[in-house]
Design a protein around this motif. Structure first.
Motif, short mmCIF file in Angstrom:
data_model
loop_
_atom_site.label_atom_id
_atom_site.label_comp_id
_atom_site.label_asym_id
_atom_site.label_seq_id
_atom_site.Cartn_x
_atom_site.Cartn_y
_atom_site.Cartn_z
N LYS A 7 47.79 39.14 36.26
CA LYS A 7 48.49 37.90 36.63
C LYS A 7 48.35 37.58 38.12
O LYS A 7 48.66 36.47 38.56
CB LYS A 7 49.97 38.00 36.25
CG LYS A 7 50.73 39.17 36.86
CD LYS A 7 52.18 39.17 36.37
CE LYS A 7 53.00 40.29 36.99
NZ LYS A 7 52.61 41.61 36.44
N ALA A 8 47.93 38.57 38.89
CA ALA A 8 47.71 38.39 40.32
C ALA A 8 46.83 39.54 40.79
O ALA A 8 46.58 40.49 40.05
CB ALA A 8 49.04 38.40 41.08
N PHE A 9 46.32 39.46 41.99
CA PHE A 9 45.65 40.61 42.59
C PHE A 9 46.73 41.59 43.07
O PHE A 9 47.76 41.18 43.60
CB PHE A 9 44.78 40.19 43.76
CG PHE A 9 43.54 39.44 43.37
CD1 PHE A 9 42.73 39.89 42.34
CD2 PHE A 9 43.16 38.29 44.05
CE1 PHE A 9 41.57 39.20 41.98
CE2 PHE A 9 42.02 37.60 43.70
CZ PHE A 9 41.22 38.06 42.67
N GLY A 10 46.48 42.88 42.89
CA GLY A 10 47.46 43.87 43.32
C GLY A 10 47.22 45.20 42.65
O GLY A 10 46.11 45.51 42.23
N GLU A 43 36.29 47.44 38.21
CA GLU A 43 37.33 46.56 37.68
C GLU A 43 38.66 46.78 38.39
O GLU A 43 39.42 45.83 38.62
CB GLU A 43 37.47 46.78 36.17
CG GLU A 43 36.25 46.32 35.40
CD GLU A 43 36.19 46.83 33.97
OE1 GLU A 43 35.23 46.50 33.27
OE2 GLU A 43 37.11 47.56 33.56
N ALA A 44 38.93 48.03 38.75
CA ALA A 44 40.15 48.32 39.51
C ALA A 44 40.06 47.74 40.91
O ALA A 44 41.05 47.24 41.46
CB ALA A 44 40.39 49.83 39.57
N GLN A 45 38.86 47.79 41.50
CA GLN A 45 38.67 47.21 42.83
C GLN A 45 38.88 45.69 42.80
O GLN A 45 39.54 45.13 43.68
CB GLN A 45 37.29 47.56 43.36
CG GLN A 45 37.11 49.03 43.72
CD GLN A 45 35.70 49.35 44.17
OE1 GLN A 45 34.74 49.08 43.45
NE2 GLN A 45 35.57 49.93 45.34
N ILE A 46 38.30 45.03 41.79
CA ILE A 46 38.46 43.59 41.67
C ILE A 46 39.93 43.24 41.47
O ILE A 46 40.47 42.31 42.08
CB ILE A 46 37.60 43.03 40.53
CG1 ILE A 46 36.11 43.20 40.85
CG2 ILE A 46 37.93 41.55 40.26
CD1 ILE A 46 35.19 42.84 39.70
N ARG A 47 40.60 43.99 40.59
CA ARG A 47 42.03 43.74 40.34
C ARG A 47 42.86 43.87 41.60
O ARG A 47 43.84 43.15 41.82
CB ARG A 47 42.52 44.75 39.30
CG ARG A 47 43.95 44.58 38.82
CD ARG A 47 44.65 45.92 38.69
NE ARG A 47 44.84 46.58 39.96
CZ ARG A 47 44.48 47.83 40.24
NH1 ARG A 47 43.89 48.60 39.33
NH2 ARG A 47 44.70 48.35 41.45
N SER A 48 42.46 44.77 42.49
CA SER A 48 43.20 44.98 43.74
C SER A 48 42.99 43.86 44.74
O SER A 48 43.71 43.76 45.74
CB SER A 48 42.79 46.31 44.38
OG SER A 48 41.49 46.22 44.94
N GLY A 49 41.98 43.01 44.47
CA GLY A 49 41.68 41.91 45.37
C GLY A 49 40.39 42.07 46.13
O GLY A 49 39.97 41.17 46.87
N ALA A 50 39.73 43.21 45.98
CA ALA A 50 38.46 43.45 46.66
C ALA A 50 37.30 42.94 45.81
O ALA A 50 37.13 43.38 44.68
CB ALA A 50 38.29 44.94 46.93
#
Length: 323
Positions: A7-10, A43-50
């Motif tokens: 739902k958001a980056f984080g 995918e975890a990096q993208i989710r974090s906003g990177a």
């Protein structure tokens, strides 16, 4: 159907289950009933906003790009013989964390007998990249190969491929469980990359020459140190960045030692090549010559826990979501 949406980056907590309309197969498409979803550190990096901007991802979105399951419906212009077949496919960087997915029929690869869908999903990305890297390096019997991140989903495959080719293989791993796994897959030496002088130890083990081929799936400081272990005239692949950055090696540094340098762009395969490599990875798995290591599985609704496990680096091999 259920999907997992960022739902958001984080942090992993931004991943939550939502209901979404069932997909419909358009012209040239099929709908796959998803059984297993591959998960990647990327995918975890993208989710974090990177990297979201680079990949064109904006929340809210459904992560995931590699799935395995059965074809449930075919669209106009698609061979109806695909219906019911076990397949593996890639959805890009979005859309995989779902109970069903609509994908182009041309991306499908049938899963052969003897390979279960968990193994197929585990090879959806890492099998393709590992084989692409391996074919490009042309490892020969008797050569010396170093694999950083050897206990990861791709690292375990590269160790197996190099060992099967008759190479002497060293890998990096931390902890007894990861070290034991890497040795069991054919590594002749396993080094802890947190130990001072580990890269110099590679040179010692190779009689001072260094590794003919280095597969760096870690990046950052470890990747930089691994470059110091490559032999003159060797091949170095800087394709991984779970540390936050790729190994920073300049073309001038590589040229000074006659090292052939490859990067992440060299493993961005066009669709036809990705399908060929997927088919080869599945065929190798069917014969038992290539065995993915599946460290942990989570139900789809616990995608946040899967991401947390990946980021904690407490998994050997692959982490998968089971639908």
């Amino acid at each position: 159907m259920r999907v997992v949406e960022a739902k958001a980056f984080g942090g992993p907590e931004v991943l939550a289950v939502h209901e979404a309309p069932d997909p419909v197969a358009g012209p040239g498409q099929v709908v796959v009933d998803v059984a297993v979803v591959d998960t990647l550190f990327l995918e975890a990096q993208i989710r974090s906003g990177a990297g979201g901007e680079y990949f064109g991802v904006r929340p809210p979105y459904v992560p995931g790009g590699g799935i395995a399951g059965r074809v449930a419906a075919v669209g106009e212009g698609v061979d109806p013989g695909w219906s019911g077949r076990r397949v593996v496919t890639r959805t890009g960087v979005e859309g995989g964390y779902a109970e069903r997915a609509a994908v182009p029929a041309e991306t499908l690869v049938e899963v052969p007998d003897g390979v279960d869908l968990r193994e197929a999903a585990a090879l959806a990305h890492d099998g393709v990249t590992a084989l692409g890297l391996f074919e490009a390096a042309r490892v020969r019997p008797g050569e010396r190969v170093l694999v950083t991140g050897a206990s990861g989903g791709m690292g375990v495959l590269l160790v197996q491929l190099a060992h099967a080719a008759g190479a002497w293989v060293a890998g990096t791993a931390r902890g007894a469980r990861k070290t034991e796994t890497v040795r069991g897959l054919g590594a002749d030496a396993v080094l802890d990359p947190s130990a001072p002088g580990w890269a110099e130890r590679v040179r010692e083990l190779t009689g001072g020459a260094g590794a003919d081929v280095v597969y760096d799936g870690v990046g950052g400081r470890i990747g930089r140190e691994a470059f110091g272990a490559v032999a003159r005239g060797g091949r170095f692949s800087a394709h991984g960045s779970p540390t936050g950055s790729f190994a920073e090696i300049t073309p001038e540094e590589a040229a000074e030692r006659g090292v052939r340098l490859r990067g992440i762009r060299d493993v961005q395969f066009p669709p036809a090549e990705a399908r060929r490599l997927t088919g080869r990875a599945l065929a190798e798995a069917a014969t038992g010559r290539l065995r993915p290591v599946i460290g942990r599985t989570f139900p789809l609704e616990r995608a946040a826990d899967a991401h947390a496990a990946i980021e904690a680096r407490d998994v050997v091999g692959k982490t998968l979501l089971v639908v």
